[in-house]
Each structure stands twice: as C-alpha cells, then as structure tokens.
Design a protein around this motif. Structure first.
Motif, PDB file in Angstrom:
ATOM      1  N   ASN A 236     -23.642 -38.270  -1.166  1.00  0.00           N
ATOM      2  CA  ASN A 236     -23.841 -39.316  -0.160  1.00  0.00           C
ATOM      3  C   ASN A 236     -24.427 -40.597  -0.742  1.00  0.00           C
ATOM      4  O   ASN A 236     -24.567 -41.587  -0.040  1.00  0.00           O
ATOM      5  CB  ASN A 236     -24.681 -38.807   1.017  1.00  0.00           C
ATOM      6  CG  ASN A 236     -25.993 -38.203   0.602  1.00  0.00           C
ATOM      7  OD1 ASN A 236     -26.183 -37.824  -0.554  1.00  0.00           O
ATOM      8  ND2 ASN A 236     -26.920 -38.113   1.528  1.00  0.00           N
TER       9      ASN A 236
ATOM     10  N   PHE B  16     -10.142 -34.907   1.114  1.00  0.00           N
ATOM     11  CA  PHE B  16     -10.031 -33.465   0.951  1.00  0.00           C
ATOM     12  C   PHE B  16      -8.602 -32.983   1.159  1.00  0.00           C
ATOM     13  O   PHE B  16      -7.842 -33.570   1.924  1.00  0.00           O
ATOM     14  CB  PHE B  16     -10.951 -32.762   1.948  1.00  0.00           C
ATOM     15  CG  PHE B  16     -12.404 -32.950   1.636  1.00  0.00           C
ATOM     16  CD1 PHE B  16     -13.084 -32.001   0.899  1.00  0.00           C
ATOM     17  CD2 PHE B  16     -13.085 -34.073   2.070  1.00  0.00           C
ATOM     18  CE1 PHE B  16     -14.421 -32.178   0.601  1.00  0.00           C
ATOM     19  CE2 PHE B  16     -14.421 -34.252   1.780  1.00  0.00           C
ATOM     20  CZ  PHE B  16     -15.094 -33.296   1.039  1.00  0.00           C
TER      21      PHE B  16
ATOM     22  N   ILE C 202     -15.510 -29.911   6.137  1.00  0.00           N
ATOM     23  CA  ILE C 202     -15.804 -30.936   7.145  1.00  0.00           C
ATOM     24  C   ILE C 202     -17.234 -31.460   6.968  1.00  0.00           C
ATOM     25  O   ILE C 202     -17.470 -32.666   7.011  1.00  0.00           O
ATOM     26  CB  ILE C 202     -15.540 -30.398   8.564  1.00  0.00           C
ATOM     27  CG1 ILE C 202     -14.029 -30.178   8.720  1.00  0.00           C
ATOM     28  CG2 ILE C 202     -16.048 -31.356   9.627  1.00  0.00           C
ATOM     29  CD1 ILE C 202     -13.610 -29.631  10.050  1.00  0.00           C
TER      30      ILE C 202
ATOM     31  N   GLU D  48     -18.833 -31.293   4.160  1.00  0.00           N
ATOM     32  CA  GLU D  48     -18.807 -31.998   2.876  1.00  0.00           C
ATOM     33  C   GLU D  48     -18.258 -33.418   3.052  1.00  0.00           C
ATOM     34  O   GLU D  48     -18.743 -34.355   2.432  1.00  0.00           O
ATOM     35  CB  GLU D  48     -17.933 -31.234   1.871  1.00  0.00           C
ATOM     36  CG  GLU D  48     -18.623 -30.018   1.296  1.00  0.00           C
ATOM     37  CD  GLU D  48     -17.804 -29.326   0.209  1.00  0.00           C
ATOM     38  OE1 GLU D  48     -18.360 -28.460  -0.468  1.00  0.00           O
ATOM     39  OE2 GLU D  48     -16.614 -29.637   0.048  1.00  0.00           O
ATOM     40  N   ALA D  49     -17.249 -33.536   3.909  1.00  0.00           N
ATOM     41  CA  ALA D  49     -16.678 -34.866   4.152  1.00  0.00           C
ATOM     42  C   ALA D  49     -17.744 -35.802   4.712  1.00  0.00           C
ATOM     43  O   ALA D  49     -17.843 -36.961   4.307  1.00  0.00           O
ATOM     44  CB  ALA D  49     -15.501 -34.768   5.111  1.00  0.00           C
ATOM     45  N   SER D  50     -18.567 -35.295   5.619  1.00  0.00           N
ATOM     46  CA  SER D  50     -19.630 -36.112   6.197  1.00  0.00           C
ATOM     47  C   SER D  50     -20.620 -36.549   5.114  1.00  0.00           C
ATOM     48  O   SER D  50     -21.026 -37.708   5.048  1.00  0.00           O
ATOM     49  CB  SER D  50     -20.348 -35.313   7.289  1.00  0.00           C
ATOM     50  OG  SER D  50     -21.573 -35.916   7.603  1.00  0.00           O
ATOM     51  N   PHE D  51     -20.961 -35.606   4.263  1.00  0.00           N
ATOM     52  CA  PHE D  51     -21.879 -35.862   3.155  1.00  0.00           C
ATOM     53  C   PHE D  51     -21.263 -36.920   2.224  1.00  0.00           C
ATOM     54  O   PHE D  51     -21.917 -37.858   1.788  1.00  0.00           O
ATOM     55  CB  PHE D  51     -22.086 -34.536   2.418  1.00  0.00           C
ATOM     56  CG  PHE D  51     -23.375 -34.421   1.667  1.00  0.00           C
ATOM     57  CD1 PHE D  51     -24.530 -35.063   2.095  1.00  0.00           C
ATOM     58  CD2 PHE D  51     -23.441 -33.638   0.526  1.00  0.00           C
ATOM     59  CE1 PHE D  51     -25.719 -34.937   1.394  1.00  0.00           C
ATOM     60  CE2 PHE D  51     -24.621 -33.511  -0.188  1.00  0.00           C
ATOM     61  CZ  PHE D  51     -25.756 -34.157   0.247  1.00  0.00           C
TER      62      PHE D  51
ATOM     63  N   LEU E 242     -19.158 -39.165   2.962  1.00  0.00           N
ATOM     64  CA  LEU E 242     -19.060 -40.491   3.579  1.00  0.00           C
ATOM     65  C   LEU E 242     -20.422 -41.168   3.698  1.00  0.00           C
ATOM     66  O   LEU E 242     -20.530 -42.244   4.282  1.00  0.00           O
ATOM     67  CB  LEU E 242     -18.402 -40.373   4.963  1.00  0.00           C
ATOM     68  CG  LEU E 242     -16.909 -39.988   4.916  1.00  0.00           C
ATOM     69  CD1 LEU E 242     -16.416 -39.596   6.289  1.00  0.00           C
ATOM     70  CD2 LEU E 242     -16.081 -41.138   4.369  1.00  0.00           C
ATOM     71  N   GLY E 243     -21.453 -40.524   3.175  1.00  0.00           N
ATOM     72  CA  GLY E 243     -22.753 -41.178   3.104  1.00  0.00           C
ATOM     73  C   GLY E 243     -23.812 -40.628   4.041  1.00  0.00           C
ATOM     74  O   GLY E 243     -24.915 -41.160   4.098  1.00  0.00           O
ATOM     75  N   ALA E 244     -23.489 -39.559   4.799  1.00  0.00           N
ATOM     76  CA  ALA E 244     -24.466 -39.023   5.738  1.00  0.00           C
ATOM     77  C   ALA E 244     -25.448 -38.103   5.018  1.00  0.00           C
ATOM     78  O   ALA E 244     -25.094 -37.431   4.053  1.00  0.00           O
ATOM     79  CB  ALA E 244     -23.750 -38.239   6.838  1.00  0.00           C
ATOM     80  N   SER E 245     -26.681 -38.074   5.518  1.00  0.00           N
ATOM     81  CA  SER E 245     -27.666 -37.132   4.990  1.00  0.00           C
ATOM     82  C   SER E 245     -27.367 -35.752   5.580  1.00  0.00           C
ATOM     83  O   SER E 245     -26.518 -35.616   6.460  1.00  0.00           O
ATOM     84  CB  SER E 245     -29.065 -37.573   5.411  1.00  0.00           C
ATOM     85  OG  SER E 245     -29.146 -37.542   6.820  1.00  0.00           O
TER      86      SER E 245
ATOM     87  N   THR F  45     -28.156 -35.843   9.351  1.00  0.00           N
ATOM     88  CA  THR F  45     -27.135 -36.564  10.120  1.00  0.00           C
ATOM     89  C   THR F  45     -25.859 -35.731  10.219  1.00  0.00           C
ATOM     90  O   THR F  45     -25.215 -35.683  11.263  1.00  0.00           O
ATOM     91  CB  THR F  45     -26.828 -37.922   9.471  1.00  0.00           C
ATOM     92  OG1 THR F  45     -28.054 -38.624   9.307  1.00  0.00           O
ATOM     93  CG2 THR F  45     -25.885 -38.752  10.317  1.00  0.00           C
ATOM     94  N   THR F  46     -25.514 -35.087   9.123  1.00  0.00           N
ATOM     95  CA  THR F  46     -24.324 -34.231   9.126  1.00  0.00           C
ATOM     96  C   THR F  46     -24.476 -33.125  10.159  1.00  0.00           C
ATOM     97  O   THR F  46     -23.558 -32.841  10.933  1.00  0.00           O
ATOM     98  CB  THR F  46     -24.113 -33.618   7.727  1.00  0.00           C
ATOM     99  OG1 THR F  46     -23.904 -34.675   6.805  1.00  0.00           O
ATOM    100  CG2 THR F  46     -22.918 -32.685   7.705  1.00  0.00           C
TER     101      THR F  46
ATOM    102  N   ARG G 274     -24.442 -34.834  13.800  1.00  0.00           N
ATOM    103  CA  ARG G 274     -23.214 -35.480  14.273  1.00  0.00           C
ATOM    104  C   ARG G 274     -21.948 -34.674  14.047  1.00  0.00           C
ATOM    105  O   ARG G 274     -20.905 -34.983  14.620  1.00  0.00           O
ATOM    106  CB  ARG G 274     -23.072 -36.855  13.603  1.00  0.00           C
ATOM    107  CG  ARG G 274     -24.174 -37.806  14.068  1.00  0.00           C
ATOM    108  CD  ARG G 274     -23.811 -39.244  13.879  1.00  0.00           C
ATOM    109  NE  ARG G 274     -22.493 -39.587  14.385  1.00  0.00           N
ATOM    110  CZ  ARG G 274     -21.924 -40.759  14.212  1.00  0.00           C
ATOM    111  NH1 ARG G 274     -22.564 -41.694  13.546  1.00  0.00           N
ATOM    112  NH2 ARG G 274     -20.718 -41.005  14.688  1.00  0.00           N
ATOM    113  N   VAL G 275     -22.031 -33.682  13.175  1.00  0.00           N
ATOM    114  CA  VAL G 275     -20.800 -32.919  12.887  1.00  0.00           C
ATOM    115  C   VAL G 275     -20.966 -31.432  13.220  1.00  0.00           C
ATOM    116  O   VAL G 275     -20.305 -30.911  14.114  1.00  0.00           O
ATOM    117  CB  VAL G 275     -20.377 -33.099  11.409  1.00  0.00           C
ATOM    118  CG1 VAL G 275     -19.159 -32.252  11.097  1.00  0.00           C
ATOM    119  CG2 VAL G 275     -20.085 -34.574  11.129  1.00  0.00           C
TER     120      VAL G 275
END
Lengths: 348, 284
Positions: A74, A82, B178, B180-183, B185-188, B191-192, B195-196
């Motif tokens: 991050n 992916f 999914i 990992e994608a959040s992570f 994209l810059g989320a902690s 937050t992941t 929000r996910v």
C-alpha cells in the motif's frame, strides 16, 4: 539513463522449494516487459514480490534507484492487476475505480475528473453504475485495468491479464493493452504463459525456467536467437535434429547440416540443429532433407505440412500462394531446404 | 427434475410439518381470540382483549426488556463470533475443520447441563468466588448470578457457535486477492477490513445476529436459571401463562406477537442473504 526498475539477485524460498532463484533484470521507463514461463517457473512469485505481497528471501528491488524491497504494497507506487481481476463485488464500476484515489485522499472533484477520464479511456462510460456481476469478462478486465491505471503508478504489474478471455477477445485485447500502455505512458510488466501473447505485446521478454532467468531480449531476439533448446522449444514451433559434429557441420541421420552458429561447447557428445517451420522451403537449400508428406493442416493464411524424413518428422509452413501453385497430397515425396543462416545449433 | 417429481419428494416433509407443527401452532394461536374460562378453561367467545393486554405497559415493557437483552446478546455474540470466524478462516485450510469442530463442540452437549454448569461456576460459593478469595480478594463481591448481565452472558455463550458458523461461511469463501487488491490500491489493513471484507461478509453477520436475537428473545431456560426469576423475559412470561396462571388465551396472544416479531426478522435476514451474494471464488 538509470532503468526504472532494477531487480538484483532476487530469491524466494517456500520451505525447501526455491520458487525464484537469483533473478536479476532491469526494466526501462515506458517499457512493455513480459515475464514468460511455464506454470511453476516462478513468474507469478516474482511479480508478487515486485508488488510487495511476497517478502524476498534474498536480493533487492530498486524503483527509480530507491530500495523498495521492504516497502508494503500500500506504500509502493506500483499497482497489480490480478489474474482474477479481484474487483470489489459490492461496489459499482465507478466506486471500484475511485477506491485507489480515495486512499490517496485526493479532493472529490479531482477523483471524479480522473475517474471520468479513465472510464473514457476504457470506453465504459455507460456502465459506471453497474456492479461487477453485471459485466462481461472483457468489461471486467477493463475495469480492473482502469482501477490500477487511474492511480498513475510508476509501474503496472499484470498477472495473466488476458488469461480469462476467449481467444478472439484475447487477440483484440493484446493490441488494446499495447495501445493503452502507449497512451498512458506507464511501464507495464506482464506475466504470461502464452508465448504468442508475449511476442505480440512486449518490447522485451524474459523467459523464466525453474525460478531462473533463462533469456531476456526483444521478441525478435528470443524468437530468432533462442539461448538453448528449452527456449527454442518454448517460444514458437521448432524442428530439432539430433546429431554429432563432423568437419564443422552437424551430422544427423541421413543428412549433414551447416550453420552460421559456432559449434556449441561439448558438442562432441552430441548437438542439436534447429530450424523454424517458416524458414523451410520446398526444393533444395544449403541444408536439404528428402521426405514424404504425412499430413497437412489448413490454417487459412497458410498450410502446415508434416513431413516424415530420415532425420525425423519435420513441420513447415507454406504460404497460401505457394501451396496453391504446387498442390501436395499425403504420400507425395518432397525435398525440403533451408539456409545455414536459419539453422541454430544447441548443446544436446 | 420435473415439477411433479419435486412435489412428490417434498410431500412427506410438508405433510409432517403441516400436521405436527403448523396445525397445532395455529390451534394454540387461535386461542388468543377466545376468553379465559373461570377456572382456567376456555370460553369460546370471540374477543380481542388478550391481544390488547399484550400492549399494556407491563407486558410491552417485558417485550422491550427482552428485546434489549436479546439485542445486547446478539451484538456481543456477533463481535466475538466474527473475530473467531475471521481467525479460523485465516488459518491454514487443513486446520480449519478441526477448529470449527471445537468451536461448535459445546453446542452438542445438553443445553440444560451447560446452563447448570454456569450456576456451579458463578454462585456464591462457586469457582470464581473461591478463585477470587484464593488470590486474596476480600470483602463483598458483586453478585455474579441472577443478574441481567449473567443472562446475557449465558445467551451469548449458548448461541456463539451459530454466529461462528454463520460468519465463517462467507469469510472462508472470500477470494483473498480482493483484500490484496485493496491493499495494493493503497488501503491500510483497517480500511481494507472496513470497506471490503466487512461489507462482503455482512450477510453472515446478519444471519448470526438474527439467530441469536430470535433464539434469545423467546428463551425461557436461561433467564429462569441464570436470572433466577429476578426479572422476566417474554419466554418466561409465556411459560408462566400456560403452566402457572393457566391463562392459555393470553399466553397464546403473547406467543402470537413474539412469533410475528421473529418471522419479520427472519424475513429480513433472508432478504439480506439474497442481496449479499457474489465476490466469492467461483467454482471452477
């Protein structure tokens, strides 16, 4: 100029298994770089280390000269698309794309502007309010791409980006990806097991085998000048003839082949001559083989001919006009020829 | 399968449920519209008095208090249960069935015995008090048994396995890419989660919460044993109407309102589950 990405002797071990074994490579700014390998070659592990999801067991990763080996995903200016797309199923297309920008705490107006712009680039303006479940495979792929691109990363990593698409869509998307990469000016590293895809899209290709970097070069280099028999076999179709050196030529069963390549070291124990199907013509050449047509496969653009010879089965491709000028049938005797320049020599 | 075959296959279950559950329940509920006889019998004249009495402040208060106790139990069970399910789902796959088995194990032992075991633990000379004395805590200890808090703790304990199972199902099916994608994209991590992961597994929490709430609000064993009759929950009140006060019509009226509340919640739960599907790893 310093390369954008420098991978220095990177390693990854899982218990006793070494997935990536001391790979070093450089990727230049704005390059479209392909990591090509069979399954289990370590290409995905390497990509995940570049994204920050796997901790390397050794080696370093430098981005713009700064060591990012220990930087979590991050906080890396690197994004990963992916293989499963990993879209957020509970969010709309728009929310998926703006997620990464919200994480950067950008002003709302700027987020909206950049998301709109990106929706235009991927041509999905009309579907912004759909959920991922309501999209086709190709549309999901484009949303996943947009979600990563909108962050304007220094480096975009793509894990088998076209793997889930059907064949026709895949070839359209290969060109589309290349166009997009050119348009946004972001460095792409694509992982793929599809050699054709790598040849079409990439500026440079790295072939991985058993966690090691086998060869790295332009598509032309890896296709025309494969470094060994494995690379030659992995990329495209190749005819191989095993034999022994004699007076600077290679003696195979029923023929002698000359090559502009130097005889490989240790060739006394045996060497392999190799030639691409499209380099073989009907009629005599610097290297000549006689044989019988076994089968023919019509491919529209060209005709694939399978010929049995004393040196073993040979595959060649004839363009449609040549094939029409000289109709052939299974059982017909043929003479095949090619030049020494098109003959590669590898250690056995 | 054609429609006739499915009807034939469903028939035994439908007949069984209709004859042995729906009909008797409807008969009992019908009593709500009749008068109570002078000596506890039933006088078959139509009346709405029983239903009206349910909304009398005394009984409405019991309803509200029961809802508060059940709601508190549901919230606590969801927090604890979700955390446990999250931890189990994060374990290596081969260990997960065993962990789930242990999580659900208490559920297979007798409910009454489990609840009595709590009395042994919590009473004035119970293990906890003795333990406190042993480590040197002197003086009057706050009562551990026969409080509303004890009832809530008992309800949470009883129904926690439901919540763990309900939350585990969506958590274990999440595609790890999914998050990992959040992570990426810059989320902690937080937050992941917020929000996910949490929104994607909300249906599981809803199922667990409704289970605990529905089973708790009508429960009469735990309030009777751990609450010691110090305060009434609606389950005890119904129990008393049928078995002590011998006022079947009023007991039926209370039951009717309780069942209506439960049905409403179960309906909402079904809706929540229907809407919150997707985002799992597709079966290949």
């Amino acid at each position: 100029m310093r390369p954008l990405l420098e991978v220095q002797g990177i390693e990854k071990r899982f218990g006793t298994v070494t997935a990536v074994d001391g790979v070093s490579l450089d990727v230049a700014e704005n390059e479209f770089f392909a990591l090509l390998g069979a399954s289990g070659s370590g290409k995905t592990t390497l990509l995940r280390m570049l994204a920050g999801f796997e901790d390397p067991s050794g080696g370093r990763v430098l981005l713009d000269g700064a060591d990012i080996t220990k930087v979590p995903p991050n906080h890396r200016p690197v994004n990963l698309m992916f293989q499963s797309y990993a879209l957020f199923p509970h969010m709309t297309v728009r929310a998926n794309i703006s997620y990464g920008l919200e994480m950067e705490r950008l002003p709302k107006a700027e987020i909206a502007r950049r998301v709109d712009e990106m929706l235009g680039v991927i041509q999905l303006e009309g579907l912004a309010h759909r959920k991922p479940d309501q999209l086709s495979g190709g549309q999901k792929q484009r949303v996943a791409l947009a979600r990563a691109l909108v962050k304007r990363p220094r480096l975009l990593l793509l894990d088998e980006p076209l793997g889930a698409l059907d064949k026709k869509l895949r070839s359209a998307m290969q060109l589309e990806l290349k166009r997009l990469q050119h348009e946004v000016g972001i460095t792409f590293i694509v992982v793929t097991h599809d050699q054709e895809e790598a040849l079409v899209m990439a500026d440079r290709i790295a072939i991985l085998k058993d966690g090691k970097l086998l060869q790295c070069g332009t598509p032309r280099e890896v296709y025309e000048r494969p470094i060994d028999r494995y690379a030659a076999d992995f990329i495209g179709v190749m005819n191989f003839f095993e034999g022994y050196p004699q007076d600077g030529a290679l003696q195979v069963k029923g023929a002698t082949f000359t090559s502009t390549d130097p005889m490989p070291q240790g060739a006394a124990a045996g060497a392999v001559a190799a030639v691409r199907p499209e380099r073989i013509r009907l009629g005599r050449g610097e290297n000549t083989l006689a044989g019988t047509v076994r089968a023919m496969a019509y491919h529209g653009l060209d005709l694939q001919l399978h010929v049995d010879t004393a040196a073993g089965p040979v595959t060649l491709r004839l363009t449609a006009d040549v094939a029409e000028a000289q109709p052939l049938h299974p059982g017909d005797p043929v003479t095949l020829g090619w030049s020494a320049r098109d003959t590669r020599l590898f250690p056995a | 399968m054609n429609q006739r075959a499915s009807t034939a296959l469903m028939a035994p279950a439908l007949a069984w449920l209709t004859a042995l559950m729906v009909v008797p329940c409807l008969l009992i509920l019908a009593l709500a519209f009749f008068r109570r006889g002078l000596y506890g019998g039933i006088e078959y004249t139509f009346t709405l008095e029983n239903l009206a009495l349910v909304f009398d402040p005394l009984y409405a208060g019991i309803f509200l208090n029961s809802a508060r106790v059940a709601g508190t139990a549901a919230i606590i069970a969801c927090v604890i249960g979700y955390a446990a399910a999250y931890a189990i789902a994060a374990m290596p796959r081969r260990h997960q069935p065993m962990l789930l088995f242990f999580a659900v194990l208490p559920f297979w032992s007798n409910y009454l015995i489990r609840t009595y075991a709590w009395i042994v633990l919590l009473n004035r000379e119970g293990l906890i008090v003795q333990g406190a004395r042993w480590i040197g805590i002197e003086g009057e200890l706050p009562p551990l048994l026969y409080t509303q808090g004890t009832v809530i703790v008992g309800l949470v304990y009883s129904y926690l396995p439901f919540v763990i199972l309900a939350c585990y199902a969506p958590l274990s099916r999440l595609n790890p890419e999914i998050a990992e994608a959040s992570f990426d994209l810059g989320a902690s991590s937080w937050t992941t989660f917020r929000r996910v992961t949490l929104p994607m597994t909300l249906p599981g929490i809803a199922v667990g919460a409704v289970f605990v709430f529905v089973l708790s609000i009508g429960n009469f064993v735990t309030p009777a044993l751990l609450g010691g009759g110090q305060f009434q929950m609606i389950g005890n009140t119904i129990y008393a109407q049928f078995l002590t006060a011998n006022d079947w019509p009023f007991g039926a009226a209370l039951s009717m309102v309780l069942i209506a509340i439960m049905m409403g919640l179960l309906f909402l739960q079904t809706l929540a589950v229907e809407r919150g599907s997707g985002g799992r790893v597709r079966d290949a």
